[in-house]
Design a protein around this motif. Structure first.
Motif, PDB file in Angstrom:
ATOM      1  N   UNK A  85       0.832  -1.199   0.000  1.00  0.00           N
ATOM      2  CA  UNK A  85       0.000   0.000   0.000  1.00  0.00           C
ATOM      3  C   UNK A  85       0.871   1.255   0.000  1.00  0.00           C
ATOM      4  N   UNK A  86       0.385   2.272  -0.686  1.00  0.00           N
ATOM      5  CA  UNK A  86       1.109   3.527  -0.850  1.00  0.00           C
ATOM      6  C   UNK A  86       0.188   4.693  -0.487  1.00  0.00           C
ATOM      7  N   UNK A  87       0.789   5.782  -0.032  1.00  0.00           N
ATOM      8  CA  UNK A  87       0.021   6.978   0.297  1.00  0.00           C
ATOM      9  C   UNK A  87       0.875   7.959   1.062  1.00  0.00           C
ATOM     10  N   UNK A 119      -3.216   3.931  -2.958  1.00  0.00           N
ATOM     11  CA  UNK A 119      -2.734   3.103  -4.057  1.00  0.00           C
ATOM     12  C   UNK A 119      -2.357   1.731  -3.507  1.00  0.00           C
ATOM     13  N   UNK A 120      -2.550   0.702  -4.349  1.00  0.00           N
ATOM     14  CA  UNK A 120      -2.262  -0.666  -3.924  1.00  0.00           C
ATOM     15  C   UNK A 120      -1.632  -1.429  -5.081  1.00  0.00           C
ATOM     16  N   UNK A 121      -0.749  -2.372  -4.718  1.00  0.00           N
ATOM     17  CA  UNK A 121      -0.079  -3.226  -5.698  1.00  0.00           C
ATOM     18  C   UNK A 121      -0.013  -4.645  -5.163  1.00  0.00           C
ATOM     19  N   UNK A 159      10.553  -2.732  -5.768  1.00  0.00           N
ATOM     20  CA  UNK A 159      10.279  -2.238  -4.424  1.00  0.00           C
ATOM     21  C   UNK A 159      11.553  -1.722  -3.767  1.00  0.00           C
ATOM     22  N   UNK A 160      12.112  -0.697  -4.333  1.00  0.00           N
ATOM     23  CA  UNK A 160      13.211   0.024  -3.688  1.00  0.00           C
ATOM     24  C   UNK A 160      13.405   1.354  -4.393  1.00  0.00           C
ATOM     25  N   UNK A 179       6.306   6.927  -1.348  1.00  0.00           N
ATOM     26  CA  UNK A 179       4.956   6.910  -0.787  1.00  0.00           C
ATOM     27  C   UNK A 179       4.616   5.580  -0.119  1.00  0.00           C
ATOM     28  N   UNK A 180       5.616   4.733   0.085  1.00  0.00           N
ATOM     29  CA  UNK A 180       5.382   3.430   0.683  1.00  0.00           C
ATOM     30  C   UNK A 180       4.722   3.586   2.044  1.00  0.00           C
ATOM     31  N   UNK A 181       3.593   2.867   2.241  1.00  0.00           N
ATOM     32  CA  UNK A 181       2.793   3.029   3.457  1.00  0.00           C
ATOM     33  C   UNK A 181       2.835   1.790   4.345  1.00  0.00           C
ATOM     34  N   UNK A 182       2.432   0.624   3.782  1.00  0.00           N
ATOM     35  CA  UNK A 182       2.369  -0.587   4.603  1.00  0.00           C
ATOM     36  C   UNK A 182       2.284  -1.808   3.701  1.00  0.00           C
TER      37      UNK A 182
END
Length: 228
Positions: free
Chosen positions: A166-168, A174-176, A202-203, A216-219
């Motif tokens: 999840x991003x935000x 946003x989700x991937x 993912x980096x 914006x990486x969230x969880x």
């Protein structure tokens, strides 16, 4: 209130989509909110009828949106009431290869990012994720922030293929889907992405799209069950 068109009543309160439907954010029916694929069940919220549209609630995920009267003949009374299927984590794990394959197949078809899109070839981010799981009978909430709340929080070190990222900034937007080997697949828009489905890393790499989303990486979340 009676619907202002001739329409057969449903004895069980549910209707079935005879074809794919667009559903909207308001009764004006201009901005897409989501889509309902052929075969989905919904309820008509009769107290929200306007001159142009009626609000409906999708049974599989509880999502509410507006249906234009121009499309209402695409509904028919449901012969049976929708019943959710319960999935254990182990059962979900068995479906993850098919879920990942669904997203990769979607990536191989020409597509563009469509806000509200849940029916191929064009998806928004959470629409792609919801549709990939629903293809295996596993229903997740519609929006990315709802999906984040629905999943079990995990650490980055615990990530497995099929988990969600999840991003935000102020909240999740946003989700991937994690593919393993430090890569994820998602449908991204024009501002930060490629206006299509794609695979990113993912980096914080030199790749501008991966870098922008990394900031914006969230969880991280794991799907443990399905909506019931």
């Amino acid at each position: 209130m009676v619907l202002p068109i001739q329409f057969p009543p449903s004895t069980n309160g549910e209707y079935c989509c005879k074809t794919n439907l667009d559903l909207y954010n308001s009764s004006v029916c201009q901005e897409l909110a989501t889509q309902a694929a052929k075969g989905r069940h919904l309820k008509i919220l009769a107290d929200t009828i306007t001159e142009n549209a009626v609000q409906v609630q999708l049974c599989e995920d509880g999502y509410c949106a507006w249906l234009s009267f121009a499309q209402i003949n695409a509904l028919e009374p449901a012969t049976t009431v929708y019943q959710a299927i319960a999935f254990s984590r182990r059962e979900i794990e068995n479906h993850l290869p098919n879920i990942i394959a669904f997203t990769k197949a979607a990536n191989n078809i020409p597509n563009y990012y469509l806000w509200g899109g849940t029916i191929g070839p064009n998806y928004d981010c959470s629409g792609l994720i919801q549709s990939a799981f629903a293809h295996s009978g596993i229903w997740l909430p519609r929006d990315s922030y709802q999906q984040e709340a629905f999943t079990q929080r995990i650490s980055r070190d615990e990530l497995l293929a099929g988990d969600l990222i999840f991003f935000g900034i102020e909240r999740v937007n946003h989700v991937a889907l994690y593919l393993g080997y430090n890569h994820y697949i998602h449908s991204s828009g024009k501002e930060m992405g490629r206006n299509a489905i794609g695979i990113d890393e993912l980096n914080s790499t030199k790749d501008p799209i991966s870098q922008a989303y990394y900031k914006k990486l969230w969880s991280f979340g794991r799907v443990m069950t399905s909506l019931s």
